[in-house]
Design a protein around this motif. Structure first.
Motif, PDB file in Angstrom:
ATOM      1  N   GLY A  96       7.427   7.858   5.461  1.00 52.87           N
ATOM      2  CA  GLY A  96       7.247   9.241   5.316  1.00 52.87           C
ATOM      3  C   GLY A  96       7.504   9.477   3.779  1.00 52.87           C
ATOM      4  O   GLY A  96       7.349  10.521   3.085  1.00 52.87           O
ATOM      5  N   GLU A  97       8.014   8.240   3.168  1.00 55.47           N
ATOM      6  CA  GLU A  97       8.149   8.400   1.719  1.00 55.47           C
ATOM      7  C   GLU A  97       7.024   8.261   0.831  1.00 55.47           C
ATOM      8  O   GLU A  97       6.120   7.613   1.257  1.00 55.47           O
ATOM      9  N   THR A  98       7.272   8.804  -0.394  1.00 60.12           N
ATOM     10  CA  THR A  98       6.018   8.794  -1.325  1.00 60.12           C
ATOM     11  C   THR A  98       6.507   7.810  -2.629  1.00 60.12           C
ATOM     12  O   THR A  98       7.428   8.135  -3.075  1.00 60.12           O
ATOM     13  N   LEU A  99       5.433   7.074  -2.969  1.00 56.16           N
ATOM     14  CA  LEU A  99       5.502   6.241  -4.027  1.00 56.16           C
ATOM     15  C   LEU A  99       4.396   6.819  -5.047  1.00 56.16           C
ATOM     16  O   LEU A  99       3.264   6.647  -4.896  1.00 56.16           O
ATOM     17  N   ASP A 100       4.863   6.981  -6.264  1.00 60.91           N
ATOM     18  CA  ASP A 100       4.247   7.482  -7.540  1.00 60.91           C
ATOM     19  C   ASP A 100       4.099   6.602  -8.548  1.00 60.91           C
ATOM     20  O   ASP A 100       5.359   6.224  -9.102  1.00 60.91           O
ATOM     21  N   ILE A 101       3.067   6.012  -8.614  1.00 61.35           N
ATOM     22  CA  ILE A 101       3.015   4.959  -9.827  1.00 61.35           C
ATOM     23  C   ILE A 101       2.220   5.518 -11.015  1.00 61.35           C
ATOM     24  O   ILE A 101       1.031   6.081 -10.979  1.00 61.35           O
ATOM     25  N   GLY A 102       2.960   5.938 -12.196  1.00 58.78           N
ATOM     26  CA  GLY A 102       2.434   6.710 -13.235  1.00 58.78           C
ATOM     27  C   GLY A 102       1.819   5.679 -14.200  1.00 58.78           C
ATOM     28  O   GLY A 102       0.770   4.758 -14.063  1.00 58.78           O
ATOM     29  N   GLY A 103       1.792   5.833 -15.489  1.00 59.11           N
ATOM     30  CA  GLY A 103       1.070   5.038 -16.591  1.00 59.11           C
ATOM     31  C   GLY A 103       1.837   3.919 -17.042  1.00 59.11           C
ATOM     32  O   GLY A 103       2.987   3.622 -16.787  1.00 59.11           O
ATOM     33  N   THR A 104       1.173   3.344 -17.981  1.00 63.01           N
ATOM     34  CA  THR A 104       2.054   2.005 -18.766  1.00 63.01           C
ATOM     35  C   THR A 104       1.661   2.164 -20.281  1.00 63.01           C
ATOM     36  O   THR A 104       0.537   2.615 -20.471  1.00 63.01           O
ATOM     37  N   SER A 105       2.295   2.114 -21.095  1.00 63.75           N
ATOM     38  CA  SER A 105       2.300   2.195 -22.535  1.00 63.75           C
ATOM     39  C   SER A 105       1.850   0.645 -22.912  1.00 63.75           C
ATOM     40  O   SER A 105       1.477   0.667 -24.270  1.00 63.75           O
ATOM     41  N   LEU A 106       2.215  -0.003 -22.283  1.00 63.35           N
ATOM     42  CA  LEU A 106       1.508  -1.831 -22.640  1.00 63.35           C
ATOM     43  C   LEU A 106       0.868  -2.237 -21.823  1.00 63.35           C
ATOM     44  O   LEU A 106       1.201  -2.213 -20.576  1.00 63.35           O
ATOM     45  N   GLY A 107      -0.016  -2.988 -22.063  1.00 63.99           N
ATOM     46  CA  GLY A 107      -1.039  -3.917 -20.834  1.00 63.99           C
ATOM     47  C   GLY A 107      -1.831  -2.738 -20.239  1.00 63.99           C
ATOM     48  O   GLY A 107      -2.190  -1.578 -20.541  1.00 63.99           O
ATOM     49  N   MET A 108      -2.590  -3.720 -19.342  1.00 61.50           N
ATOM     50  CA  MET A 108      -3.655  -2.706 -18.589  1.00 61.50           C
ATOM     51  C   MET A 108      -3.380  -2.732 -17.184  1.00 61.50           C
ATOM     52  O   MET A 108      -3.891  -1.716 -16.496  1.00 61.50           O
ATOM     53  N   ARG A 109      -2.914  -3.681 -16.375  1.00 63.69           N
ATOM     54  CA  ARG A 109      -3.288  -3.939 -15.013  1.00 63.69           C
ATOM     55  C   ARG A 109      -1.585  -4.142 -14.371  1.00 63.69           C
ATOM     56  O   ARG A 109      -0.867  -5.051 -15.082  1.00 63.69           O
ATOM     57  N   ALA A 110      -1.466  -3.809 -13.134  1.00 64.17           N
ATOM     58  CA  ALA A 110      -0.541  -4.473 -12.478  1.00 64.17           C
ATOM     59  C   ALA A 110      -1.000  -4.670 -11.020  1.00 64.17           C
ATOM     60  O   ALA A 110      -1.669  -4.008 -10.492  1.00 64.17           O
ATOM     61  N   MET A 111      -0.126  -5.304 -10.241  1.00 61.35           N
ATOM     62  CA  MET A 111      -0.442  -5.655  -8.908  1.00 61.35           C
ATOM     63  C   MET A 111       0.616  -5.084  -8.029  1.00 61.35           C
ATOM     64  O   MET A 111       1.759  -5.504  -7.996  1.00 61.35           O
ATOM     65  N   LEU A 112       0.217  -4.339  -6.965  1.00 58.19           N
ATOM     66  CA  LEU A 112       1.110  -3.812  -5.885  1.00 58.19           C
ATOM     67  C   LEU A 112       0.985  -4.406  -4.553  1.00 58.19           C
ATOM     68  O   LEU A 112       0.052  -4.360  -4.021  1.00 58.19           O
ATOM     69  N   ALA A 113       1.862  -5.226  -4.367  1.00 55.45           N
ATOM     70  CA  ALA A 113       1.993  -6.163  -3.072  1.00 55.45           C
ATOM     71  C   ALA A 113       2.540  -5.488  -1.883  1.00 55.45           C
ATOM     72  O   ALA A 113       3.658  -4.908  -2.348  1.00 55.45           O
ATOM     73  N   LEU A 114       2.110  -5.607  -0.879  1.00 51.78           N
ATOM     74  CA  LEU A 114       2.658  -4.804   0.619  1.00 51.78           C
ATOM     75  C   LEU A 114       3.105  -6.037   1.133  1.00 51.78           C
ATOM     76  O   LEU A 114       1.902  -6.817   1.502  1.00 51.78           O
ATOM     77  N   ARG A 115       4.068  -5.815   2.004  1.00 54.10           N
ATOM     78  CA  ARG A 115       4.129  -7.047   3.020  1.00 54.10           C
ATOM     79  C   ARG A 115       3.167  -7.139   3.900  1.00 54.10           C
ATOM     80  O   ARG A 115       2.847  -5.974   4.765  1.00 54.10           O
ATOM     81  N   GLY A 116       2.652  -8.201   4.285  1.00 55.33           N
ATOM     82  CA  GLY A 116       1.478  -8.609   5.367  1.00 55.33           C
ATOM     83  C   GLY A 116       0.251  -8.571   4.583  1.00 55.33           C
ATOM     84  O   GLY A 116      -0.547  -9.345   4.927  1.00 55.33           O
ATOM     85  N   GLY A 117       0.271  -7.789   3.345  1.00 55.68           N
ATOM     86  CA  GLY A 117      -1.066  -7.828   2.664  1.00 55.68           C
ATOM     87  C   GLY A 117      -1.832  -6.552   3.253  1.00 55.68           C
ATOM     88  O   GLY A 117      -1.947  -6.355   4.741  1.00 55.68           O
ATOM     89  N   LEU A 118      -2.755  -6.200   2.268  1.00 55.29           N
ATOM     90  CA  LEU A 118      -3.658  -5.058   2.447  1.00 55.29           C
ATOM     91  C   LEU A 118      -4.711  -5.523   3.256  1.00 55.29           C
ATOM     92  O   LEU A 118      -5.362  -6.686   3.149  1.00 55.29           O
ATOM     93  N   ASN A 119      -5.280  -4.690   4.227  1.00 56.15           N
ATOM     94  CA  ASN A 119      -6.508  -5.195   5.036  1.00 56.15           C
ATOM     95  C   ASN A 119      -7.519  -4.659   4.444  1.00 56.15           C
ATOM     96  O   ASN A 119      -7.479  -3.476   3.535  1.00 56.15           O
ATOM     97  N   GLY A 120      -8.651  -5.417   4.502  1.00 57.99           N
ATOM     98  CA  GLY A 120     -10.021  -4.854   3.763  1.00 57.99           C
ATOM     99  C   GLY A 120     -11.185  -5.524   4.282  1.00 57.99           C
ATOM    100  O   GLY A 120     -10.893  -6.590   4.988  1.00 57.99           O
ATOM    101  N   ASP A 121     -12.406  -5.041   3.795  1.00 57.84           N
ATOM    102  CA  ASP A 121     -13.664  -5.797   4.074  1.00 57.84           C
ATOM    103  C   ASP A 121     -13.439  -7.406   3.629  1.00 57.84           C
ATOM    104  O   ASP A 121     -13.375  -7.544   2.547  1.00 57.84           O
ATOM    105  N   VAL A 122     -13.709  -8.279   4.233  1.00 57.96           N
ATOM    106  CA  VAL A 122     -13.968  -9.706   3.829  1.00 57.96           C
ATOM    107  C   VAL A 122     -15.445  -9.940   3.720  1.00 57.96           C
ATOM    108  O   VAL A 122     -16.196  -9.909   4.493  1.00 57.96           O
TER     109      VAL A 122
END
Lengths: 314, 226
Positions: A96-122
């Motif tokens: 039920g909680e909301t995670l809000d990722i905004g911007g960054t003033s330095l650099g370009m990218r980050a990785m959001l890992a979730l326990r178990g790993g995201l499922n997706g097309d292999v």
């Protein structure tokens, strides 16, 4: 299940990438591989589990189930239920909680890992998204508002409290010195031209490559054959504006490639941001390997420590 | 800003012939700290050998014409060690027979934006030029650049087209094109500097198929009028 309320500028599933360049298929995978490994280690995943790669402006996600997450890479702002939460450590998000990722003033990218790993097309052994050809990850595209992201099953474990020392993270300073190795195509004058000054990163910066703003006199060799590319190559098209190749770049190319960024600095290459500056510093293979060994040793120790903490249920 | 920015380059911007190798001696050139380019007339044999029995520390072997580039982990081996291993491997290889691939037909709708220019360049009528293209036995030399893109050899000298001075930013998927010694088909929309003579509906890369890539090195290819 995680619902995408806002996708962010360019958020894609990425893991460690694929190895089928012989078929003309780019490697793909997290552009900042260190961020992927650290984020996965914090939540207790295998090093190559698929995570969400976010770019310049992050997504807003509503969690429908309890999850453990960690964000590593560029210093994005992140709020859980409206309150600032720290990066570089594992966090529990309740259903039920909301995670809000905004911007960054330095650099370009980050990785959001979730326990178990995201499922997706292999595709060819990897869940990484290839945006150009449109496969992998989430139907080969960036995540969209309304998408429902699913997690792979994981064993219940406690959330560890460790946070990472900032020195472990990829540097996101606005001026970067990248170690490079010269190739057989680096004539002395060209090499001098490439290494004596800083270049500005242009607005053309995506997962295929980063284009630099200044141009230099490019050797035009119409007889150059198409040869295999590698990630980190500095490619010099006829207009003389260098392109640094990232994981989604084509596997072969016909332009001269006088430099290759040392492997240890590929994560920093991935954090180059439009408007930032970059300078090339020549090293030899021995120096490049020594630096890689050192970085790998530190990263490996961190991964092993976090694994141990997970095993302890600390 | 992100998403569609960098053109990169196509293999499709190349011209020129092979010939990175003199005689049958292998040439070695490191590419950064984790790749070694091997130039050898036994490139095809070396690739097959590396796929069947990978060399220690090598993560991938990527072919081009008379070239195999080995991507390796510098934590596991060095370019020097690898060079020795490749020398030993090459010494044990002998040329495989050619022309054992499948015979493929590629239906082409001729009429690309550069068709007239190309016919003029060869001093023939468009009809005669197309006839000649369709009569050629082409061969898939290697795959690369984008998924499904193949470098086709077999163009006689007078059908080899100079590339465009400035590459097109967008070449539509399915475009059949000529560039230097090569013929090729763009599987997806990309930038490209080759001369477009037609288009095809054949899907060169389709993950719905058991074998997603339509053609393989060694396959024979013939164009036909669609």
């Amino acid at each position: 299940m995680v619902e995408v309320l806002r996708p962010g500028l360019q958020s894609t599933l990425q893991d460690a990438g694929r190895r089928v360049r012989a078929l003309g298929i780019p490697s793909g995978g997290a552009a900042d591989s260190v961020a992927l490994r650290l984020a996965n280690a914090l939540v207790g995943n295998a090093a190559d589990a698929a995570a969400l790669e976010i770019t310049l402006s992050g997504p807003k996600l509503r969690f429908r189930e309890r999850a453990v997450v960690a964000l590593c890479g560029a210093p994005f702002q992140m709020k859980l239920e409206g309150l600032d939460v720290p990066l570089n450590r594992a966090l529990t998000v309740q259903a039920g909680e909301t995670l809000d990722i905004g911007g960054t003033s330095l650099g370009m990218r980050a990785m959001l890992a979730l326990r178990g790993g995201l499922n997706g097309d292999v595709v060819f052994g990897s869940r990484s998204t290839d945006l150009r050809s449109g496969f992998g990850g989430r139907q080969g595209r960036t995540i969209q508002k309304g998408d429902e992201l699913t997690l792979l099953p994981s064993e219940p474990r406690r959330v560890i409290r460790a946070s990472l020392h900032p020195s472990l993270l990829t540097s996101v300073a606005n001026h970067q010195v990248l170690r490079v190795l010269a190739t057989a195509e680096a004539a002395p004058a060209l090499l001098a031209d490439l290494t004596r000054r800083a270049f500005t990163v242009s607005t053309q910066a995506d997962r295929m490559g980063v284009r630099l703003q200044q141009n230099l006199s490019a050797p035009h060799d119409p007889a150059r054959v198409s040869l295999p590319n590698v990630t980190g190559m500095v490619q010099l098209p006829p207009d003389g504006r260098p392109i640094l190749l990232l994981p989604d770049s084509g596997t072969h190319g016909g332009y001269p490639t006088p430099l290759v960024v040392a492997r240890v600095d590929l994560p920093r290459l991935a954090q180059l941001r439009p408007g930032g500056t970059v300078q090339f510093k020549l090293v030899n293979a021995g120096q490049a390997t020594a630096a890689l060994r050192e970085a790998e040793k530190t990263l490996r120790q961190t991964e092993l420590t976090l694994q141990w903490l997970h095993a302890q249920g600390a | 800003m992100t998403g569609n920015a960098v053109t990169g380059d196509t293999g499709a911007s190349d011209a020129g012939t092979s010939g990175t190798v003199a005689g049958d001696v292998a040439g070695f050139a490191p590419l950064g700290d984790s790749a070694l380019m091997v130039s050898t007339p036994l490139a095809r044999e070396l690739l097959l050998s590396c796929q069947a029995a990978p060399l220690s520390g090598v993560l991938e072997a990527v072919p081009a014409l008379n070239v195999v580039t080995l991507l390796f982990s510098p934590l596991e081996t060095t370019a020097t060690e690898l060079q020795d291993a490749v020398q030993a491997r090459l010494a044990a290889l002998s040329p495989l027979p050619v022309g054992e691939g499948r015979a493929l037909h590629l239906p082409v709708r001729f009429g690309g934006p550069d068709l007239g220019w190309c016919a003029d360049f060869t001093g023939q009528s468009v009809d005669r030029f197309v006839d000649e293209l369709c009569s050629l036995p082409l061969t898939v030399a290697f795959l690369g650049y984008t998924p499904g893109f193949a470098f086709l050899t077999g163009l006689p000298a007078h059908l080899q087209m100079p590339r465009l001075r400035a590459p097109r930013e967008r070449v539509p998927a399915g475009s059949v094109a000529l560039g230097g010694p090569w013929a090729g088909v763009y599987p997806t929309e990309t930038p490209g500097g080759w001369r477009i003579v037609g288009s095809t509906d054949i899907k060169l890369f389709d993950l719905a198929r058991a074998d997603p890539v339509w053609w393989h090195p060694g396959d024979g290819v013939r164009f036909s009028r669609d």
